[in-house]
Scaffold this motif. Structure first.
Motif, PDB file in Angstrom:
ATOM      1  N   ILE A   1       0.862  -1.181   0.000  1.00  0.00           N
ATOM      2  CA  ILE A   1       0.000   0.000   0.000  1.00  0.00           C
ATOM      3  C   ILE A   1       0.898   1.231   0.000  1.00  0.00           C
ATOM      4  O   ILE A   1       1.777   1.365   0.852  1.00  0.00           O
ATOM      5  CB  ILE A   1      -0.928   0.022   1.223  1.00  0.00           C
ATOM      6  CG1 ILE A   1      -1.834  -1.204   1.235  1.00  0.00           C
ATOM      7  CG2 ILE A   1      -1.744   1.319   1.246  1.00  0.00           C
ATOM      8  CD1 ILE A   1      -2.654  -1.352   2.500  1.00  0.00           C
ATOM      9  N   ARG A  61       0.960   5.361   0.251  1.00  0.00           N
ATOM     10  CA  ARG A  61       0.184   6.512   0.701  1.00  0.00           C
ATOM     11  C   ARG A  61       0.954   7.790   0.383  1.00  0.00           C
ATOM     12  O   ARG A  61       2.152   7.859   0.629  1.00  0.00           O
ATOM     13  CB  ARG A  61      -0.091   6.433   2.199  1.00  0.00           C
ATOM     14  CG  ARG A  61      -0.835   5.183   2.602  1.00  0.00           C
ATOM     15  CD  ARG A  61      -0.953   5.057   4.135  1.00  0.00           C
ATOM     16  NE  ARG A  61      -1.253   3.702   4.529  1.00  0.00           N
ATOM     17  CZ  ARG A  61      -2.435   3.135   4.480  1.00  0.00           C
ATOM     18  NH1 ARG A  61      -3.456   3.809   4.023  1.00  0.00           N
ATOM     19  NH2 ARG A  61      -2.616   1.889   4.861  1.00  0.00           N
ATOM     20  N   HIS A  86      -3.227   0.849  -4.133  1.00  0.00           N
ATOM     21  CA  HIS A  86      -3.123  -0.555  -3.743  1.00  0.00           C
ATOM     22  C   HIS A  86      -3.571  -1.415  -4.915  1.00  0.00           C
ATOM     23  O   HIS A  86      -4.653  -1.200  -5.471  1.00  0.00           O
ATOM     24  CB  HIS A  86      -4.006  -0.820  -2.516  1.00  0.00           C
ATOM     25  CG  HIS A  86      -3.963  -2.234  -2.051  1.00  0.00           C
ATOM     26  ND1 HIS A  86      -4.982  -3.124  -2.303  1.00  0.00           N
ATOM     27  CD2 HIS A  86      -3.025  -2.915  -1.359  1.00  0.00           C
ATOM     28  CE1 HIS A  86      -4.679  -4.291  -1.776  1.00  0.00           C
ATOM     29  NE2 HIS A  86      -3.496  -4.190  -1.194  1.00  0.00           N
TER      30      HIS A  86
END
Length: 116
Positions: free
Chosen positions: A2, A4, A17
């Motif tokens: 993931i 961010r 993702h």
């Protein structure tokens, strides 16, 4: 994995993702629904580009209006922004937004553009 981006203790503006991009809710500046929608969509364009995508790869849009009487005005901007043949799955509803001056908020989920 993931990824961010633009992360604070409260949220991330972009989360990626499995080749899917999730944007936090975007709002725009201006006094009218038209102005706020145009600015909001401009912010979405910038975040999608930064994440490696564009409006032609949007999978889903969730739109919150502070008043459903503004539906047609928002759609007039939206319809000109979405590329022909690439309309995403979409929902639109009325909600009390975070600040009284806000008239529209848009949440986007998109696919990464395939590598060329």
């Amino acid at each position: 994995m993931i990824e961010r981006q633009h992360t604070t203790e409260r949220m991330s503006k972009i989360v990626i993702h499995n080749s899917t991009i999730y944007l936090c809710g975007q709002v725009g500046a201006g006094d009218t629904v038209t102005e706020q929608t145009k600015d909001c969509l401009s912010r979405i364009d910038a975040l999608l580009a930064e994440a490696g995508s564009d409006r032609g790869h949007i999978l889903q849009a969730i739109i919150w209006l502070s008043d459903m009487r503004n539906f047609a005005e928002m759609n007039a901007v939206w319809d000109g922004w979405v590329p022909e043949g690439h309309a995403p799955a979409r929902a639109c509803g009325e909600a009390k937004l975070a600040r009284d001056v806000l008239k529209v908020e848009i949440i986007i989920t998109a696919a990464l553009k395939p590598a060329e």
